[in-house]
Write a protein that holds these residues in place. Structure first.
Motif, PDB file in Angstrom:
ATOM      1  N   GLN A  99      32.983  35.474 -55.396  1.00  0.00           N
ATOM      2  CA  GLN A  99      32.693  34.428 -54.419  1.00  0.00           C
ATOM      3  C   GLN A  99      31.257  33.932 -54.533  1.00  0.00           C
ATOM      4  OE1 GLN A  99      33.821  36.110 -50.676  1.00  0.00           O
ATOM      5  NE2 GLN A  99      35.990  36.075 -51.174  1.00  0.00           N
ATOM      6  N   HIS A 100      30.401  34.742 -55.147  1.00  0.00           N
ATOM      7  CA  HIS A 100      28.998  34.356 -55.292  1.00  0.00           C
ATOM      8  C   HIS A 100      28.660  33.964 -56.727  1.00  0.00           C
ATOM      9  CE1 HIS A 100      28.917  36.317 -51.378  1.00  0.00           C
ATOM     10  NE2 HIS A 100      27.903  35.524 -51.141  1.00  0.00           N
ATOM     11  N   GLY A 101      29.672  33.641 -57.510  1.00  0.00           N
ATOM     12  CA  GLY A 101      29.449  33.069 -58.821  1.00  0.00           C
ATOM     13  C   GLY A 101      29.313  34.035 -59.978  1.00  0.00           C
ATOM     14  N   ALA A 102      29.666  35.294 -59.791  1.00  0.00           N
ATOM     15  CA  ALA A 102      29.621  36.237 -60.911  1.00  0.00           C
ATOM     16  C   ALA A 102      30.710  35.864 -61.917  1.00  0.00           C
ATOM     17  CB  ALA A 102      29.823  37.660 -60.422  1.00  0.00           C
ATOM     18  N   PRO A 103      30.533  36.218 -63.171  1.00  0.00           N
ATOM     19  CA  PRO A 103      31.510  35.815 -64.177  1.00  0.00           C
ATOM     20  C   PRO A 103      32.855  36.513 -64.001  1.00  0.00           C
ATOM     21  CG  PRO A 103      29.905  37.319 -65.121  1.00  0.00           C
ATOM     22  CD  PRO A 103      29.428  37.001 -63.739  1.00  0.00           C
ATOM     23  N   ALA A 104      33.900  35.776 -64.320  1.00  0.00           N
ATOM     24  CA  ALA A 104      35.228  36.381 -64.357  1.00  0.00           C
ATOM     25  C   ALA A 104      35.290  37.264 -65.596  1.00  0.00           C
ATOM     26  CB  ALA A 104      36.283  35.286 -64.421  1.00  0.00           C
ATOM     27  N   THR A 105      36.206  38.204 -65.612  1.00  0.00           N
ATOM     28  CA  THR A 105      36.261  39.118 -66.751  1.00  0.00           C
ATOM     29  C   THR A 105      37.688  39.334 -67.254  1.00  0.00           C
ATOM     30  OG1 THR A 105      35.784  41.376 -67.450  1.00  0.00           O
ATOM     31  CG2 THR A 105      36.151  41.056 -65.127  1.00  0.00           C
ATOM     32  N   PRO A 106      37.912  39.142 -68.549  1.00  0.00           N
ATOM     33  CA  PRO A 106      39.250  39.353 -69.118  1.00  0.00           C
ATOM     34  C   PRO A 106      39.729  40.800 -68.961  1.00  0.00           C
ATOM     35  CG  PRO A 106      37.832  38.192 -70.678  1.00  0.00           C
ATOM     36  CD  PRO A 106      36.970  38.622 -69.541  1.00  0.00           C
ATOM     37  N   GLU A 107      38.789  41.736 -68.837  1.00  0.00           N
ATOM     38  CA  GLU A 107      39.174  43.139 -68.675  1.00  0.00           C
ATOM     39  C   GLU A 107      39.970  43.361 -67.393  1.00  0.00           C
ATOM     40  OE1 GLU A 107      35.896  42.927 -71.499  1.00  0.00           O
ATOM     41  OE2 GLU A 107      36.084  42.167 -69.478  1.00  0.00           O
ATOM     42  N   ILE A 108      39.678  42.574 -66.363  1.00  0.00           N
ATOM     43  CA  ILE A 108      40.450  42.684 -65.120  1.00  0.00           C
ATOM     44  C   ILE A 108      41.878  42.189 -65.377  1.00  0.00           C
ATOM     45  CG2 ILE A 108      40.634  41.969 -62.703  1.00  0.00           C
ATOM     46  CD1 ILE A 108      38.222  43.629 -62.973  1.00  0.00           C
ATOM     47  N   CYS A 109      41.999  41.071 -66.108  1.00  0.00           N
ATOM     48  CA  CYS A 109      43.333  40.570 -66.454  1.00  0.00           C
ATOM     49  C   CYS A 109      44.105  41.606 -67.249  1.00  0.00           C
ATOM     50  CB  CYS A 109      43.221  39.288 -67.272  1.00  0.00           C
ATOM     51  SG  CYS A 109      42.681  37.875 -66.324  1.00  0.00           S
ATOM     52  N   ALA A 110      43.414  42.313 -68.125  1.00  0.00           N
ATOM     53  CA  ALA A 110      44.073  43.309 -68.969  1.00  0.00           C
ATOM     54  C   ALA A 110      44.673  44.443 -68.139  1.00  0.00           C
ATOM     55  CB  ALA A 110      43.095  43.865 -69.997  1.00  0.00           C
ATOM     56  N   LEU A 111      44.157  44.661 -66.928  1.00  0.00           N
ATOM     57  CA  LEU A 111      44.730  45.709 -66.076  1.00  0.00           C
ATOM     58  C   LEU A 111      46.176  45.398 -65.707  1.00  0.00           C
ATOM     59  CD1 LEU A 111      41.847  46.653 -63.606  1.00  0.00           C
ATOM     60  CD2 LEU A 111      42.711  47.960 -65.545  1.00  0.00           C
ATOM     61  N   LEU A 112      46.556  44.123 -65.742  1.00  0.00           N
ATOM     62  CA  LEU A 112      47.944  43.770 -65.441  1.00  0.00           C
ATOM     63  C   LEU A 112      48.898  44.376 -66.466  1.00  0.00           C
ATOM     64  CD1 LEU A 112      47.690  40.002 -64.421  1.00  0.00           C
ATOM     65  CD2 LEU A 112      47.516  42.025 -62.973  1.00  0.00           C
ATOM     66  N   ASP A 113      48.370  44.702 -67.650  1.00  0.00           N
ATOM     67  CA  ASP A 113      49.194  45.278 -68.708  1.00  0.00           C
ATOM     68  C   ASP A 113      49.322  46.798 -68.587  1.00  0.00           C
ATOM     69  OD1 ASP A 113      49.331  42.736 -69.882  1.00  0.00           O
ATOM     70  OD2 ASP A 113      47.505  43.091 -71.031  1.00  0.00           O
ATOM     71  N   ASN A 114      48.589  47.390 -67.661  1.00  0.00           N
ATOM     72  CA  ASN A 114      48.555  48.851 -67.555  1.00  0.00           C
ATOM     73  C   ASN A 114      49.927  49.402 -67.196  1.00  0.00           C
ATOM     74  OD1 ASN A 114      47.828  51.601 -66.602  1.00  0.00           O
ATOM     75  ND2 ASN A 114      45.760  50.826 -66.910  1.00  0.00           N
ATOM     76  N   ASP A 131      57.427  43.374 -70.428  1.00  0.00           N
ATOM     77  CA  ASP A 131      57.439  44.314 -69.306  1.00  0.00           C
ATOM     78  C   ASP A 131      57.552  43.527 -67.997  1.00  0.00           C
ATOM     79  OD1 ASP A 131      56.898  46.177 -67.296  1.00  0.00           O
ATOM     80  OD2 ASP A 131      55.445  47.264 -68.522  1.00  0.00           O
ATOM     81  N   TYR A 132      58.636  43.717 -67.297  1.00  0.00           N
ATOM     82  CA  TYR A 132      58.852  42.966 -66.056  1.00  0.00           C
ATOM     83  C   TYR A 132      57.759  43.236 -65.029  1.00  0.00           C
ATOM     84  CZ  TYR A 132      60.356  47.016 -63.355  1.00  0.00           C
ATOM     85  OH  TYR A 132      60.369  48.211 -62.686  1.00  0.00           O
ATOM     86  N   ARG A 133      57.155  44.440 -65.068  1.00  0.00           N
ATOM     87  CA  ARG A 133      56.102  44.758 -64.109  1.00  0.00           C
ATOM     88  C   ARG A 133      54.868  43.897 -64.344  1.00  0.00           C
ATOM     89  NH1 ARG A 133      55.832  50.927 -65.568  1.00  0.00           N
ATOM     90  NH2 ARG A 133      55.678  49.820 -67.518  1.00  0.00           N
ATOM     91  N   VAL A 134      54.575  43.632 -65.599  1.00  0.00           N
ATOM     92  CA  VAL A 134      53.434  42.773 -65.943  1.00  0.00           C
ATOM     93  C   VAL A 134      53.725  41.343 -65.495  1.00  0.00           C
ATOM     94  CG1 VAL A 134      52.064  41.823 -67.839  1.00  0.00           C
ATOM     95  CG2 VAL A 134      52.718  44.244 -67.855  1.00  0.00           C
ATOM     96  N   ARG A 135      54.946  40.867 -65.770  1.00  0.00           N
ATOM     97  CA  ARG A 135      55.320  39.515 -65.334  1.00  0.00           C
ATOM     98  C   ARG A 135      55.234  39.396 -63.821  1.00  0.00           C
ATOM     99  NH1 ARG A 135      59.688  40.412 -68.845  1.00  0.00           N
ATOM    100  NH2 ARG A 135      61.112  40.471 -67.073  1.00  0.00           N
ATOM    101  N   LEU A 136      55.730  40.408 -63.123  1.00  0.00           N
ATOM    102  CA  LEU A 136      55.703  40.403 -61.660  1.00  0.00           C
ATOM    103  C   LEU A 136      54.274  40.352 -61.133  1.00  0.00           C
ATOM    104  CD1 LEU A 136      57.644  40.580 -59.242  1.00  0.00           C
ATOM    105  CD2 LEU A 136      57.344  43.048 -59.297  1.00  0.00           C
ATOM    106  N   ALA A 137      53.378  41.136 -61.742  1.00  0.00           N
ATOM    107  CA  ALA A 137      51.976  41.142 -61.316  1.00  0.00           C
ATOM    108  C   ALA A 137      51.354  39.765 -61.522  1.00  0.00           C
ATOM    109  CB  ALA A 137      51.195  42.206 -62.082  1.00  0.00           C
ATOM    110  N   ALA A 138      51.636  39.135 -62.657  1.00  0.00           N
ATOM    111  CA  ALA A 138      51.083  37.806 -62.934  1.00  0.00           C
ATOM    112  C   ALA A 138      51.605  36.779 -61.936  1.00  0.00           C
ATOM    113  CB  ALA A 138      51.419  37.381 -64.362  1.00  0.00           C
ATOM    114  N   VAL A 139      52.896  36.848 -61.649  1.00  0.00           N
ATOM    115  CA  VAL A 139      53.491  35.926 -60.669  1.00  0.00           C
ATOM    116  C   VAL A 139      52.850  36.134 -59.296  1.00  0.00           C
ATOM    117  CG1 VAL A 139      55.612  35.426 -59.381  1.00  0.00           C
ATOM    118  CG2 VAL A 139      55.671  35.622 -61.873  1.00  0.00           C
ATOM    119  N   GLU A 140      52.623  37.392 -58.944  1.00  0.00           N
ATOM    120  CA  GLU A 140      52.015  37.698 -57.652  1.00  0.00           C
ATOM    121  C   GLU A 140      50.610  37.098 -57.541  1.00  0.00           C
ATOM    122  OE1 GLU A 140      50.718  41.681 -55.240  1.00  0.00           O
ATOM    123  OE2 GLU A 140      52.535  41.779 -56.464  1.00  0.00           O
ATOM    124  N   VAL A 141      49.824  37.212 -58.609  1.00  0.00           N
ATOM    125  CA  VAL A 141      48.471  36.646 -58.600  1.00  0.00           C
ATOM    126  C   VAL A 141      48.531  35.134 -58.434  1.00  0.00           C
ATOM    127  CG1 VAL A 141      46.393  36.238 -59.970  1.00  0.00           C
ATOM    128  CG2 VAL A 141      47.432  38.507 -59.946  1.00  0.00           C
TER     129      VAL A 141
END
Length: 109
Positions: free
Chosen positions: A41-56, A91-101
């Motif tokens: 919210q204060h302008g810090a960079p987004a990080t692909p590593e957070i997106c990668a957690l959806l694959d966990n 992996d349906y769980r990954v798809r579900l997480a992405a849809v939820e976001v």
């Protein structure tokens, strides 16, 4: 100018937050989600590593990643393509997480 300084200060923190989002303790994960949302919210960079957690494969890190990305709100722009890429996951769980976001983001618009 202040946003630029925050970005620089946040860079070393982001790796730590990613690790915290995978922690076994719920309180640690929740604190990381809150911190990540605040930084975004204060302008810090987004990080692909957070997106990668959806694959966990584990539910806890995947859920924490989903919550952290949702906390980004309108600041998610740079990561949106990475999230949309997960719609094709086998992996349906990954798809579900992405849809939820994406669904959470759409509600906030």
């Amino acid at each position: 100018r202040a946003a630029g300084r925050l970005r620089e200060a946040a860079e070393p923190l982001l790796g730590r937050l990613v690790a915290m989002l995978q922690h076994r303790e719920t309180e640690v994960r929740e604190a990381a989600v809150a911190a990540f949302g605040h930084l975004q919210q204060h302008g810090a960079p987004a990080t692909p590593e957070i997106c990668a957690l959806l694959d966990n494969e584990e539910d806890r890190p995947r859920r924490a990643g989903t919550q952290a990305l949702t906390a980004q709100g309108r600041h998610i722009g740079p990561n949106l393509a990475l999230i949309l890429d997960r719609f094709d996951s086998e992996d349906y769980r990954v798809r579900l997480a992405a849809v939820e976001v994406v669904g959470s983001l759409a509600e906030g618009l």
